[in-house]
Design an enzyme around this catalytic site. Structure first.
Site, PDB file in Angstrom:
ATOM      1  N   GLY A  89       0.828  -1.201   0.000  1.00 49.17           N
ATOM      2  CA  GLY A  89       0.000   0.000   0.000  1.00 49.17           C
ATOM      3  C   GLY A  89       0.865   1.254   0.000  1.00 49.17           C
ATOM      4  O   GLY A  89       0.538   2.250  -0.669  1.00 49.17           O
ATOM      5  N   ASN A 135      -6.977   3.921  10.262  1.00 47.34           N
ATOM      6  CA  ASN A 135      -6.436   2.670  10.803  1.00 47.34           C
ATOM      7  C   ASN A 135      -6.341   2.646  12.321  1.00 47.34           C
ATOM      8  O   ASN A 135      -6.193   1.590  12.918  1.00 47.34           O
ATOM      9  CB  ASN A 135      -5.044   2.399  10.214  1.00 47.34           C
ATOM     10  CG  ASN A 135      -4.109   3.578  10.343  1.00 47.34           C
ATOM     11  OD1 ASN A 135      -4.450   4.694   9.955  1.00 47.34           O
ATOM     12  ND2 ASN A 135      -2.941   3.356  10.881  1.00 47.34           N
ATOM     13  N   GLN A 194      -7.471   0.472   4.648  1.00 44.67           N
ATOM     14  CA  GLN A 194      -8.303  -0.076   5.731  1.00 44.67           C
ATOM     15  C   GLN A 194      -9.780  -0.188   5.346  1.00 44.67           C
ATOM     16  O   GLN A 194     -10.584  -0.700   6.127  1.00 44.67           O
ATOM     17  CB  GLN A 194      -8.178   0.778   7.005  1.00 44.67           C
ATOM     18  CG  GLN A 194      -6.791   0.766   7.623  1.00 44.67           C
ATOM     19  CD  GLN A 194      -6.426  -0.567   8.287  1.00 44.67           C
ATOM     20  OE1 GLN A 194      -7.281  -1.402   8.561  1.00 44.67           O
ATOM     21  NE2 GLN A 194      -5.140  -0.763   8.547  1.00 44.67           N
ATOM     22  N   SER A 242      -3.955  -2.636  -0.196  1.00 40.75           N
ATOM     23  CA  SER A 242      -2.863  -3.511   0.231  1.00 40.75           C
ATOM     24  C   SER A 242      -3.386  -4.918   0.470  1.00 40.75           C
ATOM     25  O   SER A 242      -4.490  -5.082   1.007  1.00 40.75           O
ATOM     26  CB  SER A 242      -2.269  -2.937   1.518  1.00 40.75           C
ATOM     27  OG  SER A 242      -1.281  -3.794   2.027  1.00 40.75           O
ATOM     28  N   HIS A 277      -2.067  -7.451   2.463  1.00 45.32           N
ATOM     29  CA  HIS A 277      -1.923  -8.161   3.737  1.00 45.32           C
ATOM     30  C   HIS A 277      -2.971  -7.790   4.783  1.00 45.32           C
ATOM     31  O   HIS A 277      -3.008  -8.369   5.857  1.00 45.32           O
ATOM     32  CB  HIS A 277      -0.501  -8.014   4.290  1.00 45.32           C
ATOM     33  CG  HIS A 277      -0.158  -6.669   4.862  1.00 45.32           C
ATOM     34  ND1 HIS A 277      -0.153  -6.425   6.203  1.00 45.32           N
ATOM     35  CD2 HIS A 277       0.202  -5.505   4.268  1.00 45.32           C
ATOM     36  CE1 HIS A 277       0.216  -5.168   6.418  1.00 45.32           C
ATOM     37  NE2 HIS A 277       0.425  -4.586   5.258  1.00 45.32           N
ATOM     38  N   THR A 311      10.102  -7.730 -12.555  1.00 50.33           N
ATOM     39  CA  THR A 311       9.347  -8.970 -12.778  1.00 50.33           C
ATOM     40  C   THR A 311       8.221  -9.064 -11.764  1.00 50.33           C
ATOM     41  O   THR A 311       8.424  -8.853 -10.568  1.00 50.33           O
ATOM     42  CB  THR A 311      10.292 -10.185 -12.675  1.00 50.33           C
ATOM     43  OG1 THR A 311      11.311 -10.013 -13.655  1.00 50.33           O
ATOM     44  CG2 THR A 311       9.547 -11.490 -12.923  1.00 50.33           C
ATOM     45  N   CYS A 318       2.148   0.836  12.963  1.00 52.40           N
ATOM     46  CA  CYS A 318       3.108   1.393  12.009  1.00 52.40           C
ATOM     47  C   CYS A 318       3.993   2.455  12.650  1.00 52.40           C
ATOM     48  O   CYS A 318       4.927   2.932  12.053  1.00 52.40           O
ATOM     49  CB  CYS A 318       2.387   1.992  10.811  1.00 52.40           C
ATOM     50  SG  CYS A 318       1.555   0.753   9.826  1.00 52.40           S
TER      51      CYS A 318
HETATM   52  N1  PLP Z   1      -2.510   3.117   4.788  1.00 52.20           N
HETATM   53  C1  PLP Z   1      -3.147   2.668   5.871  1.00 52.20           C
HETATM   54  C2  PLP Z   1      -4.414   3.332   6.292  1.00 52.20           C
HETATM   55  C3  PLP Z   1      -2.640   1.587   6.596  1.00 52.20           C
HETATM   56  O1  PLP Z   1      -3.290   1.145   7.683  1.00 52.20           O
HETATM   57  C4  PLP Z   1      -1.447   0.974   6.155  1.00 52.20           C
HETATM   58  C5  PLP Z   1      -0.833  -0.131   6.922  1.00 52.20           C
HETATM   59  O2  PLP Z   1      -1.019  -0.232   8.122  1.00 52.20           O
HETATM   60  C6  PLP Z   1      -0.824   1.477   4.995  1.00 52.20           C
HETATM   61  C7  PLP Z   1      -1.395   2.543   4.338  1.00 52.20           C
HETATM   62  C8  PLP Z   1       0.427   0.872   4.460  1.00 52.20           C
HETATM   63  O3  PLP Z   1       0.174  -0.339   3.793  1.00 52.20           O
HETATM   64  P1  PLP Z   1       1.368  -1.379   3.549  1.00 52.20           P
HETATM   65  O4  PLP Z   1       1.671  -1.994   4.870  1.00 52.20           O
HETATM   66  O5  PLP Z   1       0.836  -2.356   2.564  1.00 52.20           O
HETATM   67  O6  PLP Z   1       2.506  -0.603   3.002  1.00 52.20           O
END
Ligand code: PLP
Length: 376
Positions: A70, A149, A179, A199, A201, A237, A323
């Protein structure tokens, strides 16, 4: 038994997605650029995944570019939009964005861009009238999230898009829907979105895969140069196993979206009822517009310590945002939450795989933990 309630940080890979990734890694491992049968097969796998991602985003497959995460999708959109020739140098964002957005616009600030940070109210909402006032003739980009988030608020992206396009028709609109994906319907056309980041994951694909919706006809420069994959927008790739798994996760989640939402809503209701009954002194931070993310402070209990006690019960939640390890939450600070309440804030985040037992285990562990810490 493990009780994982930190799904906004990341979540388990869905069995269907893991099985497909494994098959692609071990059997259909061709390079999509190869012109032989193995390459054509790999290319077909990528295009099938692209169709699934496009379907959940209500977009055309040609509007989807795969990225590594993301964060990369967001960087591509923001730098791409702002570095177009002959455009203004004013960016609008919010103070409650993820670091993927905030640190990218900070970089552009160092390069001479001016950034307006829209501030949230005490509930974590961003006002439409604040956006209207912030738009200028030289505004080049509005970048904001769909769902927060840390506190689970939802931003009024439909109204934002409408106002932006009316007041600054040349400005581009980027939405970080990391999110919101698989939780809320994504409507790029209705929202007037030019870019949407997602994203893998967070929805049951492996880590290391994301995608950027780029509205048909929008021209931006890529972040990297190389072999021309992803129509030149993201050379290198293709991560075929991750892409395949992401497509599969989107397919499964789209099919189950309503059912999953109802499941998570019921779990959230059980949690809030339990908190009301057992911790009437607890304080919610923000209005969780989606039931997937609940942020609540237990005054007198430092979240870092409470987290460890919960961990001893095999219960996993987060303090603030995963994060921004160790740092006080910029989202709660922007909402003007008291320092003491920030210090004692927990983020509880659900996936449809959670059960009532998970919620009850959390409530029991909280009861023991908070009693211990408040006595100390
Ligand atoms: N944006 C939001 C709102 C998120 O919660 C996150 C990850 O916690 C991201 C972006 C970043 O995504 P990624 O972990 O795939 O880089």
């Amino acid at each position: 038994m493990m009780h994982y309630l930190d799904h906004a940080a990341t979540t388990a890979v869905l069995p269907e997605a893991a099985a497909l990734a494994c098959q692609v890694m071990t059997e259909q491992f061709g390079n999509p650029s190869s012109v032989h049968k193995m390459g054509i097969e790999a290319s077909g796998i990528v295009e099938t995944a692209r169709r699934h991602v496009a379907a959940i985003l209500n977009a055309e497959p040609s509007e989807i570019t795969f990225t590594s995460c993301g964060t990369e999708a967001t960087n591509t959109a923001i730098f791409g939009a702002c570095r177009r020739r002959g455009q203004g140098k004013h960016i609008i964002t919010t103070a409650i964005e993820h670091a993927a957005t905030l640190n990218t616009v900070h970089k552009l600030e160092q390069e001479g861009f001016e950034v307006t940070y829209l501030q949230p109210d005490a509930d974590g909402h961003i006002s439409v009238s604040d956006l209207r006032e912030a738009i200028r003739p030289d505004t080049v980009l509005l970048t904001c999230m769909l769902a927060n988030n840390e506190v689970g608020t939802v931003l009024p992206v439909k109204e934002f898009g409408k106002i932006l396009k009316k007041k600054a028709p040349k400005a581009l609109f980027h939405i970080d829907a990391v999110q919101g994906l698989a939780r809320l319907p994504i409507k790029p056309k209705l929202w007037n979105a030019d870019f949407i980041s997602v994203s893998g994951h967070k929805i049951g694909a492996p880590k290391g895969i994301g995608a950027l919706y780029i509205k048909k006809g929008t021209r931006i420069a890529p972040l990297m140069y190389g072999g021309g994959q992803e129509r030149g927008m993201r050379p290198g790739t293709e991560a075929v196993p991750n892409i395949a798994a992401f497509g599969e996760a989107c397919r499964v989640r789209l099919e189950q979206m309503d059912e999953n939402y109802a499941k998570v809503q019921a779990l959230c209701d059980r949690l809030t009822a339990g908190i009301a009954a057992r911790f009437s002194w607890a304080k919610y931070n923000g209005k969780h517009d989606i039931p997937h993310v609940v942020n609540v402070s237990f005054p007198g209990c430092k979240s870092e310590v409470l987290l460890r006690i919960l961990e001893m019960h095999d219960v996993y939640v987060s303090s603030g945002s995963a994060c921004s390890k160790g740092k006080a939450s910029h989202v709660l600070a922007a909402m003007k939450v008291d320092h003491a309440d920030i210090d004692s804030a927990l983020r509880i985040s659900f996936a449809p795989s959670n059960t009532e037992e998970d919620v009850d285990a959390l409530l029991d562990a909280l009861e023991e933990g908070t009693a211990r810490l408040r006595r100390a």
